[in-house]
Design a protein around this motif. Structure first.
Motif, PDB file in Angstrom:
ATOM      1  N   GLY A 337       0.938  -0.879  -0.254  1.00 27.98           N
ATOM      2  CA  GLY A 337       0.006   0.028   0.447  1.00 27.98           C
ATOM      3  C   GLY A 337       1.385   1.107   0.291  1.00 27.98           C
ATOM      4  O   GLY A 337       1.916   1.357  -0.504  1.00 27.98           O
ATOM      5  N   PHE A 338       0.012   2.116   0.078  1.00 29.36           N
ATOM      6  CA  PHE A 338       1.179   3.849   0.151  1.00 29.36           C
ATOM      7  C   PHE A 338       1.883   3.650   1.276  1.00 29.36           C
ATOM      8  O   PHE A 338       2.947   4.553   1.537  1.00 29.36           O
ATOM      9  CB  PHE A 338      -0.239   4.587   0.237  1.00 29.36           C
ATOM     10  CG  PHE A 338       0.389   5.545   0.312  1.00 29.36           C
ATOM     11  CD1 PHE A 338       0.422   6.088  -1.386  1.00 29.36           C
ATOM     12  CD2 PHE A 338       0.702   6.872   1.111  1.00 29.36           C
ATOM     13  CE1 PHE A 338       0.847   7.611  -1.209  1.00 29.36           C
ATOM     14  CE2 PHE A 338       0.861   7.893   1.029  1.00 29.36           C
ATOM     15  CZ  PHE A 338       0.945   8.432  -0.150  1.00 29.36           C
ATOM     16  N   GLY A 339       1.277   3.415   2.808  1.00 31.25           N
ATOM     17  CA  GLY A 339       1.876   3.336   3.789  1.00 31.25           C
ATOM     18  C   GLY A 339       1.126   3.591   5.489  1.00 31.25           C
ATOM     19  O   GLY A 339      -0.419   3.678   4.554  1.00 31.25           O
ATOM     20  N   PHE A 340       1.231   4.487   6.260  1.00 32.64           N
ATOM     21  CA  PHE A 340       0.540   4.294   7.308  1.00 32.64           C
ATOM     22  C   PHE A 340       0.707   5.654   7.918  1.00 32.64           C
ATOM     23  O   PHE A 340       2.063   6.446   8.075  1.00 32.64           O
ATOM     24  CB  PHE A 340       0.680   3.486   8.118  1.00 32.64           C
ATOM     25  CG  PHE A 340       1.151   2.869   9.099  1.00 32.64           C
ATOM     26  CD1 PHE A 340       1.709   3.860  10.225  1.00 32.64           C
ATOM     27  CD2 PHE A 340       2.967   2.521   8.295  1.00 32.64           C
ATOM     28  CE1 PHE A 340       3.043   3.488  10.749  1.00 32.64           C
ATOM     29  CE2 PHE A 340       3.949   2.691   9.248  1.00 32.64           C
ATOM     30  CZ  PHE A 340       4.366   3.248  10.467  1.00 32.64           C
ATOM     31  N   LEU A 341      -0.281   6.033   8.493  1.00 30.22           N
ATOM     32  CA  LEU A 341      -0.812   7.716   9.382  1.00 30.22           C
ATOM     33  C   LEU A 341      -0.868   6.968  10.850  1.00 30.22           C
ATOM     34  O   LEU A 341      -1.584   5.966  11.012  1.00 30.22           O
ATOM     35  CB  LEU A 341      -1.035   8.737   8.877  1.00 30.22           C
ATOM     36  CG  LEU A 341      -0.536   9.517   7.402  1.00 30.22           C
ATOM     37  CD1 LEU A 341      -1.648   9.452   7.027  1.00 30.22           C
ATOM     38  CD2 LEU A 341       0.339   9.984   7.875  1.00 30.22           C
ATOM     39  N   ILE A 342       0.284   8.049  11.969  1.00 30.68           N
ATOM     40  CA  ILE A 342      -0.720   7.361  12.798  1.00 30.68           C
ATOM     41  C   ILE A 342      -1.610   8.721  14.040  1.00 30.68           C
ATOM     42  O   ILE A 342      -1.257  10.018  13.782  1.00 30.68           O
ATOM     43  CB  ILE A 342       0.914   6.918  13.484  1.00 30.68           C
ATOM     44  CG1 ILE A 342       1.412   6.704  13.418  1.00 30.68           C
ATOM     45  CG2 ILE A 342       0.462   6.685  15.147  1.00 30.68           C
ATOM     46  CD1 ILE A 342       2.907   6.361  13.975  1.00 30.68           C
TER      47      ILE A 342
END
Ligand SMILES: Cc1cc2nc3c(=O)[nH]c(=O)nc-3n(C[C@H](O)[C@H](O)[C@H](O)COP(=O)(O)OP(=O)(O)OC[C@H]3O[C@@H](n4cnc5c(N)ncnc54)[C@H](O)[C@@H]3O)c2cc1C
Length: 481
Positions: A337-342
Motif C-alpha cells: 500500500g501507500f503506507g500508514f499515518l498515526i
C-alpha cells in the motif's frame, strides 16, 4: 524592455518565472527577468537524492493528477513522457490505531465493517446528516468542525492522521476553512457531508448513464477529499525543478538572497528596487515574492508594513524525513500500500511512514530492496524533528520495529531536516491572507505567491503561479491579459 524580479527558487518562484517568460514571449513583450534564490541550490522543499540505486525524496513525493496545473506545467515543459503515476496498490492507505494497522475503508459499507472506529464511533458518524450546519463564515478549527459533525472519535482516528499527512499540523489549531474549503462548501450547500456525498454520487451516476460524464473522476477521489492519483517523474520530483532551471537558463541566480524590496521613487528605472544581501540593487517594473511568509515579512517591512506584519503571523511546523532502505527478503511485512499515518492519541514518536518503493515500484529502490520514508516532528512533536540524524534514525528504527516488525539491517539511509517545513493555516488564516492582499493591492506589479497563503500542495503552488504571472504581465503591459 520590462524588468521583472522573482524572489524565491522553489516550485512557486520557478513556475511563476516560467509563466511570465512564456506569457511575455507569446505577447511580444520585451522582458528581462531575474530569479533570485538565496540558497546555492534551487527547488526549495523539492529535493531528490539519487544514490546507490535509490531515488529518494526529501520533500514532496509527487502531486495529485486530479488538478490540471502541475500536469499542464509538466506537459508545457516537454516532460509528459517522464511522468510516473503511482501504482494502484498505493490506493490502500493505513491508519495505525490501538496497536494495529487498519486499511482506510474505500466505501461506506467497508467503513461500517472496519474496526478502525468503535461501533459507537461509527454510529455517531451516521448521525451527521441530522447535525445543523454552522454559519458558513464561521472560522473553526478542524477538530471543532469534525467533533461537531462526525464526533470526537472520528477526529482522533481519521481527521488527525489526515492533517498530519498534509500539514504535519494540529487539528485543534488548523482552520477547516483555510485547509479544506471544499468541506466547508459541502456543509454550506448540502447541510451535511454525508448528504453531499450521496447526492453527488447520485448525480454522477445519472450523468454517466446519460453519457455526460467521464467514467471516473481522475484518480477516483471522493468529492470532499483530495482527489487524483499521486504522480511524480521517473527520476524523482526534482525533475520539474531541473527542467525549469534549464528553460530559465541565465535568468536564474542562486546564492543571491534578497534583503528588501523598496519603492523606486525616481520612477524612470522602474517602480521597485530589490536590494540583495551583498548590497547590490536591481531595479524592477514588477516583483513577485515566492518565498516563505517569514521571508516575505522581512522583504516588505519598509514597503508594505501591514502586509509584513500579517505575513509574519503565519507560522510553520518543522519536519524531518528519514528514508531507510532494507533488503526486501529481510522485511516480512508485505508493504502492500501507500503506507500508514498515526493519530496523536497513539503517543508514537513518528507521524507515519510511506512505502515509497511500493508507491512507485521499480523506480525508487533497486531490485530486491525496499525504501520507506518516515515523517517525524510536525506541530505534534516539533522537538523530535531537530534531533541529530543518528538519533532520528534510531527513533524511526524503533518505531518501524514495533509497528511493522522490521528488525533488518539498514542498507541505505538519508535524513532530511526542515526546521520550517510546512506553513500552518491556523484559525484566522484567511483573514491574515486578506490583510496581506489588501496591503499589497496599492502596489501595482508587486505580487505575493508561494505555499504560505492559498494551499500547501505543489498543485496549489503551480495554480497560484499562473495567477501571479497573469497579474505581473497585466501590470507591465496593461491590457495584455
Ligand atoms: C517533507 C515535505 C513533504 C511534502 N510532501 C508533499 C507532497 O507529497 N505533495 C505535495 O503536493 N506537496 C508536498 N509538500 C509541500 C510542497 O513541497 C511545498 O508546498 C512546495 O514545494 C513549496 O514550494 P514554494 O516554492 O512555495 O516554497 P519553498 O519550496 O519553500 O521555496 C521558497 C524558496 O525561497 C527561497 N528564499 C527564501 N528567502 C529568500 C530570499 N530572501 N531571497 C531569495 N530566496 C529566498 C528559499 O531558499 C526557497 O528555495 C511537502 C513538503 C514537505 C516539507
Amino acid at each position: 524592455m520590462k524588468r521583472v524580479v522573482v524572489v524565491g527558487g522553489g516550485i512557486s518562484g520557478l513556475a511563476t518565472a516560467y509563466r511570465i517568460v512564456s506569457g511575455c514571449e507569446a505577447r511580444g513583450i520585451p522582458l528581462a527577468l531575474t530569479l533570485l534564490e538565496g540558497e546555492p541550490r534551487l527547488g526549495g522543499k523539492i529535493v531528490t537524492e539519487r544514490r546507490d540505486g535509490f531515488t529518494v525524496e526529501g520533500g514532496p513525493n509527487g502531486f495529485l493528477d486530479g488538478k490540471p496545473e502541475t500536469l499542464r506545467l509538466a506537459h508545457d515543459l516537454g516532460l509528459g513522457e517522464h511522468l510516473l503515476p503511482s501504482s494502484d496498490a498505493a490506493r490502500r492507505r493505513f491508519v495505525f490505531r490501538h496497536g494495529a494497522l487498519h486499511a482506510l475503508p474505500e466505501s461506506p459499507p467497508a467503513f461500517f465493517r472496519s474496526h478502525l472506529l468503535s461501533l459507537p464511533g461509527r454510529l455517531r458518524i451516521l448521525a451527521e446528516p441530522f447535525i445543523r450546519p454552522a454559519p458558513p463564515d464561521l472560522d473553526e478549527s478542524l477538530a471543532e468542525f469534525g467533533t461537531r459533525r462526525l464526533g470526537a472519535e472520528a477526529v482522533d482516528a481519521l481527521l488527525d492522521p489526515m492533517v498530519s499527512g498534509v500539514y504535519a499540523g494540529d487539528p485543534r489549531k488548523l482552520s477547516v476553512w483555510a485547509c479544506f474549503p471544499r468541506i466547508k462548501e459541502l456543509e454550506r450547500d448540502y447541510g451535511s457531508l454525508i448528504r453531499a456525498l450521496l447526492t453527488l454520487q447520485r448525480e454522477r451516476r445519472k450523468a454517466l448513464a446519460s453519457g455526460a460524464a467521464p467514467a471516473a473522476a481522475p484518480g477516483g477521489g471522493g468529492p470532499a477529499g483530495p482527489s487524483g492519483k499521486l504522480t511524480s517523474f521517473a527520476a524523482g520530483t526534482e525533475v520539474l525543478v531541473e527542467r525549469l532551471r534549464e528553460v530559465l537558463g541565465e535568468r536564474v541566480r542562486v546564492g543571491a538572497a534578497a534583503r528588501a524590496v523598496t519603492a523606486n521613487r525616481g520612477g524612470a528605472s522602474g517602480r521597485y528596487r530589490v536590494v540583495l544581501g551583498n548590497g547590490e540593487v536591481l531595479d524592477a517594473d514588477a516583483v513577485a515574492l515566492a518565498v516563505p511568509a517569514y521571508a516575505t515579512a522581512e522583504l516588505l517591512a519598509e514597503l508594505a508594513p501591514v502586509a509584513s506584519t500579517a505575513a509574519r503571523e503565519i507560522g510553520y511546523a518543522p519536519a524531518a524525513v528519514v528514508a531507510l532502505g532494507f533488503e526486501r527478503s529481510a522485511v516480512r511485512h508485505p508493504l502492500d500500500g501507500f503506507g500508514f499515518l498515526i493519530p496523536r492519541t497513539e503517543g508514537r514518536r513518528i507521524l507515519g511512514s510511506l512505502w515509497t518503493s511500493s508507491i512507485y515500484p521499480g523506480h525508487r529502490a533497486p531490485e530486491g530492496r525496499v525504501l520507506l520514508r518516515t515523517i517525524v516532528g510536525g506541530a505534534r512533536n516539533p522537538e523530535i524533528a531537530g534531533l541529530p540524524p543518528d538519533d532520528l534514525v534510531e527513533v524511526v528504527r524503533g518505531e518501524l520495529r514495533s509497528i511493522l516488525g522490521i528488525d533488518a539491517p539498514v542498507v541505505f539511509r538519508e535524513v532530511f531536516q526542515w526546521p520550517v517545513a510546512i506553513p500552518q493555516y491556523n484559525v484566522g488564516h484567511r483573514e491574515r491572507v486578506r490583510r496581506v492582499d489588501e496591503a499589497v493591492a496599492p502596489h501595482p506589479g508587486l505580487v505575493i505567491t508561494g505555499n504560505a497563503y492559498r494551499g500547501v500542495g505543489i498543485n496549489d503552488c503551480t495554480r497560484d503561479s499562473e495567477r501571479a504571472a497573469t497579474q505581473i504581465i497585466g501590470s507591465i503591459q496593461p491590457g495584455a491579459v
